[in-house]
Design a protein around this motif. Structure first.
Motif, short mmCIF file in Angstrom:
data_model
loop_
_atom_site.label_atom_id
_atom_site.label_comp_id
_atom_site.label_asym_id
_atom_site.label_seq_id
_atom_site.Cartn_x
_atom_site.Cartn_y
_atom_site.Cartn_z
N VAL A 134 -11.11 16.72 4.09
CA VAL A 134 -9.74 16.29 3.83
C VAL A 134 -9.58 14.82 4.17
O VAL A 134 -10.12 14.34 5.17
N ASP A 135 -8.83 14.10 3.34
CA ASP A 135 -8.52 12.69 3.59
C ASP A 135 -7.17 12.39 2.97
O ASP A 135 -6.59 13.22 2.27
N SER A 136 -6.67 11.18 3.24
CA SER A 136 -5.42 10.73 2.64
C SER A 136 -5.51 9.24 2.38
O SER A 136 -6.32 8.54 2.99
N CYS A 137 -4.67 8.78 1.47
CA CYS A 137 -4.64 7.36 1.14
C CYS A 137 -3.30 7.02 0.50
O CYS A 137 -2.48 7.90 0.25
N GLY A 138 -3.12 5.74 0.22
CA GLY A 138 -1.91 5.27 -0.42
C GLY A 138 -2.21 4.52 -1.70
O GLY A 138 -3.34 4.08 -1.92
N ILE A 139 -1.20 4.36 -2.49
CA ILE A 139 -1.30 3.59 -3.72
C ILE A 139 -1.26 2.10 -3.40
O ILE A 139 -1.96 1.30 -4.00
N GLY A 140 -0.42 1.72 -2.43
CA GLY A 140 -0.23 0.31 -2.08
C GLY A 140 -1.02 -0.13 -0.88
O GLY A 140 -1.57 0.68 -0.13
N HIS A 141 -1.06 -1.43 -0.68
CA HIS A 141 -1.88 -2.05 0.37
C HIS A 141 -1.11 -2.42 1.64
O HIS A 141 -1.69 -2.88 2.61
N TRP A 142 0.19 -2.24 1.67
CA TRP A 142 1.06 -2.78 2.72
C TRP A 142 0.67 -2.37 4.13
O TRP A 142 0.87 -3.12 5.06
N HIS A 143 0.15 -1.17 4.30
CA HIS A 143 -0.07 -0.64 5.65
C HIS A 143 -1.54 -0.38 5.97
O HIS A 143 -1.83 0.30 6.96
N VAL A 144 -2.46 -0.89 5.17
CA VAL A 144 -3.88 -0.62 5.36
C VAL A 144 -4.27 -0.92 6.82
O VAL A 144 -3.94 -1.98 7.37
N GLY A 145 -4.95 0.02 7.43
CA GLY A 145 -5.42 -0.12 8.80
C GLY A 145 -4.42 0.31 9.86
O GLY A 145 -4.76 0.38 11.04
N LEU B 96 -6.13 3.96 -2.22
CA LEU B 96 -6.91 4.71 -3.20
C LEU B 96 -8.00 3.80 -3.77
O LEU B 96 -7.72 2.65 -4.13
N GLU B 97 -9.23 4.30 -3.80
CA GLU B 97 -10.37 3.52 -4.29
C GLU B 97 -10.99 4.21 -5.50
O GLU B 97 -10.87 5.43 -5.67
N ALA B 98 -11.67 3.45 -6.31
CA ALA B 98 -12.33 3.99 -7.50
C ALA B 98 -13.27 5.14 -7.14
O ALA B 98 -13.35 6.14 -7.86
N GLU B 99 -13.96 5.03 -6.01
CA GLU B 99 -14.91 6.06 -5.58
C GLU B 99 -14.23 7.39 -5.28
O GLU B 99 -14.88 8.45 -5.32
N PRO C 55 10.37 9.95 3.41
CA PRO C 55 11.34 9.89 4.51
C PRO C 55 11.45 8.52 5.17
O PRO C 55 12.24 8.34 6.10
N TYR C 56 10.70 7.54 4.70
CA TYR C 56 10.55 6.26 5.39
C TYR C 56 11.88 5.59 5.71
O TYR C 56 12.07 5.07 6.81
N PHE C 57 12.81 5.57 4.78
CA PHE C 57 14.07 4.85 5.00
C PHE C 57 15.18 5.75 5.50
O PHE C 57 16.33 5.32 5.60
N GLY C 58 14.86 6.98 5.84
CA GLY C 58 15.88 7.91 6.33
C GLY C 58 15.75 8.18 7.81
O GLY C 58 15.04 7.47 8.54
N MET D 198 -16.07 21.29 -0.87
CA MET D 198 -14.80 21.07 -1.50
C MET D 198 -14.12 19.90 -0.79
O MET D 198 -14.14 19.83 0.44
N ARG D 199 -13.53 19.02 -1.57
CA ARG D 199 -12.89 17.83 -0.99
C ARG D 199 -11.48 17.65 -1.55
O ARG D 199 -11.28 17.73 -2.77
N VAL D 200 -10.51 17.38 -0.64
CA VAL D 200 -9.11 17.24 -1.01
C VAL D 200 -8.59 15.90 -0.50
O VAL D 200 -8.80 15.54 0.67
N LEU D 201 -7.90 15.17 -1.38
CA LEU D 201 -7.31 13.88 -1.04
C LEU D 201 -5.81 13.94 -1.30
O LEU D 201 -5.38 14.30 -2.39
N PHE D 202 -5.03 13.57 -0.30
CA PHE D 202 -3.57 13.49 -0.42
C PHE D 202 -3.18 12.03 -0.60
O PHE D 202 -3.69 11.16 0.11
N VAL D 203 -2.25 11.77 -1.53
CA VAL D 203 -1.89 10.39 -1.87
C VAL D 203 -0.37 10.21 -1.85
O VAL D 203 0.36 11.00 -2.47
N CYS D 204 0.09 9.16 -1.17
CA CYS D 204 1.49 8.75 -1.23
C CYS D 204 1.53 7.24 -1.45
O CYS D 204 0.53 6.65 -1.84
N LEU D 205 2.65 6.63 -1.20
CA LEU D 205 2.80 5.22 -1.50
C LEU D 205 2.02 4.33 -0.53
O LEU D 205 1.19 3.55 -0.93
N GLY D 206 2.30 4.44 0.77
CA GLY D 206 1.69 3.53 1.74
C GLY D 206 0.74 4.17 2.72
O GLY D 206 0.14 3.48 3.54
#
Length: 156
Positions: free
Chosen positions: A36-47, A73-76, A124-127, A1-9
């Motif tokens: 378990v893994d996580s990723c973002g929609i945007g590229h701003w903080h990759v790495g 987030l990747e197609a794979e 919570p980024y700007f708070g 079973m594999r779970v991916l969590f996704v947010c903006l960055g």
């Protein structure tokens, strides 16, 4: 079973969810059965490592996020993961827009597992620091619900 969590960055909410969920899986005796893994929609903080405030808040709860690094987030991912869980409605819409035909992954808002099917985990980024604590409270509740759902699925 594999779970991916996704947010903006992938530096606040989704890595926090990854860390909390990993720990709850460990406590539930399911760590060897769920990836378990996580990723973002945007590229701003990759790495980059998670936001220092996210790391500090998680650290106060015994969860170390320091080894995690942001990725996009990747197609794979649509093939690799059984669950792709968005932190908010914008993330969910972006995931759905990239969803390939025939994708069998369950794509949903993460808080649906906390009995809050239309609610988002706020960014919570700007708070202040208290926002990170609130995010962790929400993530812990949703993680418990997700573990219950996975436990039922794994035993079926």
């Amino acid at each position: 079973m594999r779970v991916l969590f996704v947010c903006l960055g992938n530096i606040c909410r989704s890595p926090s969810a990854e860390g909390v969920f990993r720990e709850q899986l460990r406590q539930a005796g399911l760590a060897d059965r769920v990836e378990v893994d996580s990723c973002g929609i945007g590229h701003w903080h990759v790495g980059k490592a998670p936001d220092r405030r996210a790391q500090a808040a998680a650290g106060q709860r015994g969860i170390d996020l320091s080894a995690l690094r942001a990725r996009m987030l990747e197609a794979e991912d649509f093939e690799r993961f059984d669950y792709i869980l968005a932190m908010d409605h914008d993330n969910l819409a972006a995931i759905e827009a990239r969803r390939p035909a025939g994708c069998r992954a369950r794509i949903d808002l993460f808080l649906s597992y906390a009995g809050r099917p239309d609610e988002a985990v706020p960014d919570p980024y700007f708070g202040g620091d208290d926002g990170f604590e609130h995010v962790l409270d929400l993530i812990e509740a949703a993680s418990r619900g997700l573990i219950d759902a996975l436990r039922r699925q794994l035993s079926a």
